[in-house]
Design a protein around this motif. Structure first.
Motif, PDB file in Angstrom:
ATOM      1  N   GLY A  73     -28.080  15.659  83.283  1.00  0.00           N
ATOM      2  CA  GLY A  73     -28.154  16.977  83.910  1.00  0.00           C
ATOM      3  C   GLY A  73     -26.904  17.818  83.942  1.00  0.00           C
ATOM      4  N   VAL A  74     -25.792  17.367  83.351  1.00  0.00           N
ATOM      5  CA  VAL A  74     -24.592  18.210  83.322  1.00  0.00           C
ATOM      6  C   VAL A  74     -24.799  19.284  82.261  1.00  0.00           C
ATOM      7  CG1 VAL A  74     -22.106  18.301  82.887  1.00  0.00           C
ATOM      8  CG2 VAL A  74     -23.093  16.357  84.118  1.00  0.00           C
ATOM      9  N   THR A  75     -24.720  20.546  82.662  1.00  0.00           N
ATOM     10  CA  THR A  75     -24.960  21.654  81.744  1.00  0.00           C
ATOM     11  C   THR A  75     -23.692  22.000  80.962  1.00  0.00           C
ATOM     12  OG1 THR A  75     -24.335  23.369  83.330  1.00  0.00           O
ATOM     13  CG2 THR A  75     -26.630  22.614  83.367  1.00  0.00           C
ATOM     14  N   ARG A  76     -23.862  22.840  79.954  1.00  0.00           N
ATOM     15  CA  ARG A  76     -22.718  23.300  79.164  1.00  0.00           C
ATOM     16  C   ARG A  76     -21.722  24.039  80.035  1.00  0.00           C
ATOM     17  NH1 ARG A  76     -24.561  26.413  74.040  1.00  0.00           N
ATOM     18  NH2 ARG A  76     -25.518  27.697  75.640  1.00  0.00           N
ATOM     19  N   GLU A  77     -22.213  24.868  80.944  1.00  0.00           N
ATOM     20  CA  GLU A  77     -21.327  25.609  81.836  1.00  0.00           C
ATOM     21  C   GLU A  77     -20.571  24.662  82.761  1.00  0.00           C
ATOM     22  OE1 GLU A  77     -24.483  26.325  81.246  1.00  0.00           O
ATOM     23  OE2 GLU A  77     -24.274  28.204  80.134  1.00  0.00           O
ATOM     24  N   GLU A  78     -21.270  23.635  83.249  1.00  0.00           N
ATOM     25  CA  GLU A  78     -20.630  22.677  84.157  1.00  0.00           C
ATOM     26  C   GLU A  78     -19.558  21.854  83.445  1.00  0.00           C
ATOM     27  OE1 GLU A  78     -24.063  21.721  87.498  1.00  0.00           O
ATOM     28  OE2 GLU A  78     -24.189  20.718  85.549  1.00  0.00           O
ATOM     29  N   ILE A  79     -19.856  21.346  82.234  1.00  0.00           N
ATOM     30  CA  ILE A  79     -18.860  20.518  81.549  1.00  0.00           C
ATOM     31  C   ILE A  79     -17.639  21.348  81.179  1.00  0.00           C
ATOM     32  CG2 ILE A  79     -19.678  20.778  79.162  1.00  0.00           C
ATOM     33  CD1 ILE A  79     -18.430  17.545  80.884  1.00  0.00           C
ATOM     34  N   ALA A  80     -17.834  22.630  80.826  1.00  0.00           N
ATOM     35  CA  ALA A  80     -16.692  23.484  80.523  1.00  0.00           C
ATOM     36  C   ALA A  80     -15.805  23.653  81.748  1.00  0.00           C
ATOM     37  CB  ALA A  80     -17.175  24.848  80.020  1.00  0.00           C
ATOM     38  N   ALA A  81     -16.425  23.842  82.912  1.00  0.00           N
ATOM     39  CA  ALA A  81     -15.655  23.988  84.150  1.00  0.00           C
ATOM     40  C   ALA A  81     -14.969  22.678  84.529  1.00  0.00           C
ATOM     41  CB  ALA A  81     -16.577  24.452  85.285  1.00  0.00           C
ATOM     42  N   ILE A  82     -15.646  21.545  84.308  1.00  0.00           N
ATOM     43  CA  ILE A  82     -15.072  20.234  84.638  1.00  0.00           C
ATOM     44  C   ILE A  82     -13.833  19.959  83.779  1.00  0.00           C
ATOM     45  CG2 ILE A  82     -15.479  17.738  84.464  1.00  0.00           C
ATOM     46  CD1 ILE A  82     -18.477  18.451  85.158  1.00  0.00           C
ATOM     47  N   ALA A 102     -16.891  17.774  73.408  1.00  0.00           N
ATOM     48  CA  ALA A 102     -17.961  18.358  74.220  1.00  0.00           C
ATOM     49  C   ALA A 102     -18.729  19.428  73.464  1.00  0.00           C
ATOM     50  CB  ALA A 102     -17.370  18.927  75.501  1.00  0.00           C
ATOM     51  N   LYS A 103     -18.039  20.223  72.658  1.00  0.00           N
ATOM     52  CA  LYS A 103     -18.722  21.270  71.883  1.00  0.00           C
ATOM     53  C   LYS A 103     -19.770  20.666  70.965  1.00  0.00           C
ATOM     54  CE  LYS A 103     -16.760  24.743  69.966  1.00  0.00           C
ATOM     55  NZ  LYS A 103     -15.855  25.560  69.136  1.00  0.00           N
ATOM     56  N   GLU A 104     -19.485  19.497  70.387  1.00  0.00           N
ATOM     57  CA  GLU A 104     -20.452  18.841  69.517  1.00  0.00           C
ATOM     58  C   GLU A 104     -21.639  18.322  70.307  1.00  0.00           C
ATOM     59  OE1 GLU A 104     -20.648  18.412  66.073  1.00  0.00           O
ATOM     60  OE2 GLU A 104     -19.208  20.059  66.273  1.00  0.00           O
ATOM     61  N   VAL A 105     -21.364  17.756  71.480  1.00  0.00           N
ATOM     62  CA  VAL A 105     -22.441  17.178  72.291  1.00  0.00           C
ATOM     63  C   VAL A 105     -23.388  18.256  72.792  1.00  0.00           C
ATOM     64  CG1 VAL A 105     -22.952  15.920  74.432  1.00  0.00           C
ATOM     65  CG2 VAL A 105     -21.064  15.170  72.953  1.00  0.00           C
ATOM     66  N   TRP A 106     -22.848  19.403  73.186  1.00  0.00           N
ATOM     67  CA  TRP A 106     -23.675  20.458  73.787  1.00  0.00           C
ATOM     68  C   TRP A 106     -24.056  21.565  72.805  1.00  0.00           C
ATOM     69  CZ3 TRP A 106     -21.005  17.447  77.182  1.00  0.00           C
ATOM     70  CH2 TRP A 106     -21.620  17.133  78.397  1.00  0.00           C
ATOM     71  N   LYS A 107     -23.791  21.389  71.511  1.00  0.00           N
ATOM     72  CA  LYS A 107     -24.007  22.499  70.583  1.00  0.00           C
ATOM     73  C   LYS A 107     -25.480  22.847  70.412  1.00  0.00           C
ATOM     74  CE  LYS A 107     -23.989  19.730  66.318  1.00  0.00           C
ATOM     75  NZ  LYS A 107     -23.282  19.527  65.022  1.00  0.00           N
ATOM     76  N   HIS A 108     -26.363  21.884  70.673  1.00  0.00           N
ATOM     77  CA  HIS A 108     -27.795  22.151  70.512  1.00  0.00           C
ATOM     78  C   HIS A 108     -28.490  22.454  71.831  1.00  0.00           C
ATOM     79  CE1 HIS A 108     -27.533  21.160  66.355  1.00  0.00           C
ATOM     80  NE2 HIS A 108     -27.182  19.904  66.582  1.00  0.00           N
TER      81      HIS A 108
END
Length: 260
Positions: A73-82, A102-108
């Motif tokens: 459940g960690v969103t792209r916005e959340e991981i960027a802030a973390i 992280a960019k690779e993990v959340w790219k889709h």
């Protein structure tokens, strides 16, 4: 029920060479610590990512835990802030290194939710379809979803921010009227000649037959309520004039003063 975390990588990779390490990895770390109930799995994922980042670990183990964080459940916005927050304490180069993974993990990841989708996720009843049949009696966009059409008619009505219906009257020779039960967001209910009442989740308003009134959303919030029709004889609705901008702004200003 929360999905149980199961890990077998320790035994698969080191079962014969280091059986104690494999046991501690699979049975203790993942079997017990990751399944302990005091913290959510999402929180544990965040703590693990931060810990690995702080130690400078940016190999496949961090990629695994980033993928795990996304899964729980960690969103792209959340991981960027973390990552940004952690970089302030652990060092800028570490932030850059983790962002590349992280960019690779959340790219889709799917595009960000619309405001309507975000609001729908916060309430129980469906928003429904655009309330086109009654659009001429509303200022702004509203939506309608039937909840019950038998015995007692119940409808879920949703208002976008600033949307409100016209002044109107529920008429009946006997009985009649309406009950509003706020299902989410923030809105107002006002009777003719009286101050408006703020409505938030769980608020209930009883509207007798013959009372001129309106209801709608606050300027910065979606709003929805269940509209429950009270049985009566020869019931009908009389739609009146729209709520003017001046009338609506006066209600909003009074509410801002109450909150202050």
């Amino acid at each position: 029920m929360t999905e149980k975390i199961v890990q077998t990588a320790g035994r698969e990779s080191l079962g014969e060479f280091a059986p104690m390490f494999a046991h501690l990895n699979d049975d203790v770390l993942f079997g017990k610590v990751w399944n302990e109930d005091a913290l959510s799995v999402k929180t544990k994922c965040i703590i693990t990512v931060v810990s690995l980042m702080a130690s400078g670990t940016t190999d496949s183990s961090l990629t695994y835990h980033l993928e795990n964080a996304k899964k729980y459940g960690v969103t792209r916005e959340e991981i960027a802030a973390i990552i940004t927050h952690t970089a302030m304490y652990t060092g800028w180069p570490k932030g850059w290194a983790v962002f590349r993974l992280a960019k690779e993990v959340w790219k889709h990841e799917e595009t960000a939710l619309t405001e309507k989708e975000k609001y729908q996720s916060s309430i129980f009843f469906p928003i429904g379809e655009p309330n086109d049949a009654f659009a001429r009696y509303f200022v702004g966009q509203s939506y309608l979803a039937p909840v019950s059409t038998e015995q007692v008619p119940v409808y879920h009505v949703t208002f976008e921010p600033k949307c409100r219906n016209n002044w109107h009257i529920h008429k009946a020779e006997s009985g009649g009227g309406q009950i509003l039960l706020c299902a989410g967001g923030e809105g107002y209910y006002q009777e003719w000649g009286k101050d408006a009442v703020q409505m938030t989740s769980g608020s209930v308003v009883n509207i007798p037959a013959g009372v001129k009134h309106w209801h709608g959303a606050a300027p910065d919030s979606w709003f929805s309520h269940l509209a429950i029709e009270v049985a009566g004889e020869k019931t009908e609705n009389e739609w009146c004039e729209p709520v003017t901008e001046a009338e609506y702004e006066k209600v909003c200003e009074n509410n801002r003063r109450v909150k202050a």
